[in-house]
Design an enzyme around this catalytic site. Structure first.
Site, PDB file in Angstrom:
ATOM      1  N   ASN A  81       0.809  -1.180  -0.135  1.00 32.45           N
ATOM      2  CA  ASN A  81      -0.155   0.102  -0.038  1.00 32.45           C
ATOM      3  C   ASN A  81       1.046   1.260  -0.173  1.00 32.45           C
ATOM      4  O   ASN A  81       1.545   1.364   0.877  1.00 32.45           O
ATOM      5  CB  ASN A  81      -0.676   0.005   1.208  1.00 32.45           C
ATOM      6  CG  ASN A  81      -1.686   1.186   1.497  1.00 32.45           C
ATOM      7  OD1 ASN A  81      -1.493   1.866   0.443  1.00 32.45           O
ATOM      8  ND2 ASN A  81      -2.318   1.249   2.338  1.00 32.45           N
ATOM      9  N   TRP A  82       1.015   1.816  -1.083  1.00 32.87           N
ATOM     10  CA  TRP A  82       2.172   3.118  -1.258  1.00 32.87           C
ATOM     11  C   TRP A  82       1.443   4.211  -0.584  1.00 32.87           C
ATOM     12  O   TRP A  82       2.033   5.342  -0.472  1.00 32.87           O
ATOM     13  CB  TRP A  82       2.284   3.201  -2.754  1.00 32.87           C
ATOM     14  CG  TRP A  82       2.941   2.345  -3.307  1.00 32.87           C
ATOM     15  CD1 TRP A  82       3.590   1.009  -2.860  1.00 32.87           C
ATOM     16  CD2 TRP A  82       3.429   2.037  -4.895  1.00 32.87           C
ATOM     17  NE1 TRP A  82       4.147   0.209  -3.618  1.00 32.87           N
ATOM     18  CE2 TRP A  82       3.934   0.675  -4.747  1.00 32.87           C
ATOM     19  CE3 TRP A  82       2.993   2.699  -5.871  1.00 32.87           C
ATOM     20  CZ2 TRP A  82       4.294   0.239  -6.280  1.00 32.87           C
ATOM     21  CZ3 TRP A  82       3.450   2.165  -7.272  1.00 32.87           C
ATOM     22  CH2 TRP A  82       4.008   1.007  -7.346  1.00 32.87           C
ATOM     23  N   LYS A  83       0.149   4.290  -0.263  1.00 31.85           N
ATOM     24  CA  LYS A  83      -0.368   5.556   0.321  1.00 31.85           C
ATOM     25  C   LYS A  83      -0.092   6.720  -0.534  1.00 31.85           C
ATOM     26  O   LYS A  83      -0.331   6.567  -1.883  1.00 31.85           O
ATOM     27  CB  LYS A  83       0.124   5.631   1.695  1.00 31.85           C
ATOM     28  CG  LYS A  83      -0.235   4.429   2.533  1.00 31.85           C
ATOM     29  CD  LYS A  83       0.133   4.508   4.204  1.00 31.85           C
ATOM     30  CE  LYS A  83      -0.058   3.079   4.929  1.00 31.85           C
ATOM     31  NZ  LYS A  83       0.042   3.234   6.373  1.00 31.85           N
ATOM     32  N   HIS A 104      -9.480   1.111   5.373  1.00 33.49           N
ATOM     33  CA  HIS A 104      -8.226   1.311   6.014  1.00 33.49           C
ATOM     34  C   HIS A 104      -8.444   2.243   7.168  1.00 33.49           C
ATOM     35  O   HIS A 104      -9.045   3.233   6.978  1.00 33.49           O
ATOM     36  CB  HIS A 104      -7.189   1.844   5.003  1.00 33.49           C
ATOM     37  CG  HIS A 104      -5.720   1.846   5.526  1.00 33.49           C
ATOM     38  ND1 HIS A 104      -5.328   2.949   6.328  1.00 33.49           N
ATOM     39  CD2 HIS A 104      -4.894   1.040   5.196  1.00 33.49           C
ATOM     40  CE1 HIS A 104      -3.926   2.538   6.599  1.00 33.49           C
ATOM     41  NE2 HIS A 104      -3.517   1.553   5.971  1.00 33.49           N
ATOM     42  N   GLU A 108      -6.484   4.602   8.113  1.00 32.26           N
ATOM     43  CA  GLU A 108      -6.481   6.035   7.771  1.00 32.26           C
ATOM     44  C   GLU A 108      -7.637   6.726   7.008  1.00 32.26           C
ATOM     45  O   GLU A 108      -7.970   7.887   7.409  1.00 32.26           O
ATOM     46  CB  GLU A 108      -5.153   6.099   7.015  1.00 32.26           C
ATOM     47  CG  GLU A 108      -3.980   6.131   7.662  1.00 32.26           C
ATOM     48  CD  GLU A 108      -2.820   5.356   6.755  1.00 32.26           C
ATOM     49  OE1 GLU A 108      -2.845   5.395   5.559  1.00 32.26           O
ATOM     50  OE2 GLU A 108      -1.817   4.755   7.569  1.00 32.26           O
ATOM     51  N   GLU A 159      -4.996  -5.136  10.804  1.00 34.18           N
ATOM     52  CA  GLU A 159      -4.338  -4.160  10.852  1.00 34.18           C
ATOM     53  C   GLU A 159      -4.468  -3.370  12.123  1.00 34.18           C
ATOM     54  O   GLU A 159      -5.197  -2.318  12.377  1.00 34.18           O
ATOM     55  CB  GLU A 159      -4.089  -3.243   9.866  1.00 34.18           C
ATOM     56  CG  GLU A 159      -3.824  -3.683   8.282  1.00 34.18           C
ATOM     57  CD  GLU A 159      -3.443  -2.830   7.267  1.00 34.18           C
ATOM     58  OE1 GLU A 159      -2.262  -2.758   6.983  1.00 34.18           O
ATOM     59  OE2 GLU A 159      -4.039  -1.930   7.352  1.00 34.18           O
ATOM     60  N   GLY A 204       2.845   2.193  10.656  1.00 36.87           N
ATOM     61  CA  GLY A 204       3.624   3.179  10.522  1.00 36.87           C
ATOM     62  C   GLY A 204       4.353   3.741  11.938  1.00 36.87           C
ATOM     63  O   GLY A 204       4.961   4.839  11.949  1.00 36.87           O
ATOM     64  N   SER A 261       3.766  -2.249  10.144  1.00 38.50           N
ATOM     65  CA  SER A 261       5.126  -2.194  10.274  1.00 38.50           C
ATOM     66  C   SER A 261       5.699  -3.493  10.114  1.00 38.50           C
ATOM     67  O   SER A 261       6.896  -3.947  10.586  1.00 38.50           O
ATOM     68  CB  SER A 261       5.394  -1.936  11.750  1.00 38.50           C
ATOM     69  OG  SER A 261       4.980  -0.662  12.164  1.00 38.50           O
ATOM     70  N   GLY A 301       2.802  -1.184   4.327  1.00 37.07           N
ATOM     71  CA  GLY A 301       2.869   0.176   4.129  1.00 37.07           C
ATOM     72  C   GLY A 301       4.475   0.699   3.776  1.00 37.07           C
ATOM     73  O   GLY A 301       4.864   0.371   2.529  1.00 37.07           O
ATOM     74  N   GLY A 302       4.839   1.407   4.738  1.00 37.91           N
ATOM     75  CA  GLY A 302       6.481   1.848   4.570  1.00 37.91           C
ATOM     76  C   GLY A 302       7.365   1.126   3.768  1.00 37.91           C
ATOM     77  O   GLY A 302       7.941   1.459   2.749  1.00 37.91           O
TER      78      GLY A 302
HETATM   79  P1  PGA Z   1       2.922   0.245   7.625  1.00 39.80           P
HETATM   80  O1  PGA Z   1       1.507   0.325   7.045  1.00 39.80           O
HETATM   81  O2  PGA Z   1       3.410  -1.183   6.890  1.00 39.80           O
HETATM   82  O3  PGA Z   1       3.697   1.412   7.353  1.00 39.80           O
HETATM   83  O4  PGA Z   1       2.857  -0.060   9.096  1.00 39.80           O
HETATM   84  C1  PGA Z   1       0.678  -0.653   6.794  1.00 39.80           C
HETATM   85  C2  PGA Z   1      -0.789  -0.090   6.442  1.00 39.80           C
HETATM   86  O5  PGA Z   1      -0.976   0.848   6.604  1.00 39.80           O
HETATM   87  O6  PGA Z   1      -1.347  -0.765   5.379  1.00 39.80           O
END
Ligand code: PGA
Length: 250
Positions: free
Chosen positions: A9-11, A95, A97, A167, A173, A212, A233-234
């Site tokens: 997930n590149w956000k 998600h 976010e 998640e 993050g 993470s 994500g990251g």
């Molecule tokens: P993260 O994000 O790996 O940076 O914690 C995961 C996600 O939000 O899908």
């Protein structure tokens, strides 16, 4: 057996140049990992570019969010039909976010889930508890109610054609990855909850862990019985890390 699935997930990250370089860098690994499904979720603006770049590869992709509306006067929204036209397979939904910054309630998430499926896409339904909820021992209650909202609107069978991503919000993050035991415990609970309603759905659905995930933690997480891969994500923005995570799922 469920196929391992690794999703990036590149956000809200990337440039045309970084998108090109990133795909080029992990493409060979994704192609070689024949038993692992790999997918990415680019920002909407890069969808056309990604669709072309992955065309002759086994890499799949999806939208990070879609509108419940298909067309019309909805400024700034992305229609499920539009992403489908470009060749999307998936769309994220729920998600944390989106829930947090865009006030998406369980009901909105359920409506989006239905819309995604209606237009031939596979929803990746994200669920998970906050730190406060975990500390109050409410984790199972929270994930159950998030799932229940979708089951009530879409029906239990619909969950047989989706991906679930557990998640924990406190792990997203933050660098604080859940231990493999903590994650497995919740994954097993989700599968048990589903199996009480429909065993075939519970056996079939891929349940990913997200929060993470790094190359160093992926293998141990993915070895757990009920963890079928990761939503990353990251670390999905760093080719070396993402490659390590794909290899951890093999
Ligand atoms: P993260 O994000 O790996 O940076 O914690 C995961 C996600 O939000 O899908």
């Amino acid at each position: 057996m469920r196929t391992p699935l690794v999703m990036g997930n590149w956000k809200l990250n990337g440039t045309k140049g970084s998108v090109r370089a990133l795909i080029k860098d992990f493409e060979t690994t994704a192609q070689a990992a024949k038993n692992v499904q790999v997918a990415v979720f680019p920002p909407t603006i890069f969808i056309d570019q990604v669709a072309v770049l992955v065309e002759k590869t086994c890499i799949e992709w999806g939208a990070q969010d879609i509108s419940t509306n298909v067309s019309g006067a909805y400024t700034g929204e992305t229609s499920p039909m539009m992403v489908k036209e470009f060749g999307a397979k998936y769309s994220l939904v729920g998600h944390s976010e989106r829930r947090q910054y865009h006030n998406e309630t369980d009901q909105i998430v359920a409506a989006k889930f239905v819309t995604i499926q209606k237009h031939g896409l596979v929803p990746v339904l994200c669920i998970g508890e906050t730190l406060e909820q975990r500390e109050k021992n409410e984790t199972t209650q929270v994930v159950e109610s998030q799932l229940k909202a979708v089951v009530e609107l879409a029906g239990i069978k619909a969950l047989g054609n989706c991906v679930i991503a557990y998640e924990p919000v406190w792990a997203i993050g933050t660098g604080k990855v859940a231990t493999s035991e903590q994650a497995q415990e919740v994954h097993a609970h989700i599968r048990l909850w589903l199996s009480k309603q429909d065993k075939s759905v519970a056996d079939k659905v891929q349940i990913l862990y997200g929060g993470s995930v790094k190359a160093s933690s992926a293998k141990e997480l993915f070895e757990q019985e009920d963890i079928d891969g990761g939503l990353v994500g990251g670390a999905a923005l760093i080719a070396e890390e993402f490659i390590g995570i794909i290899n951890g799922a093999k």
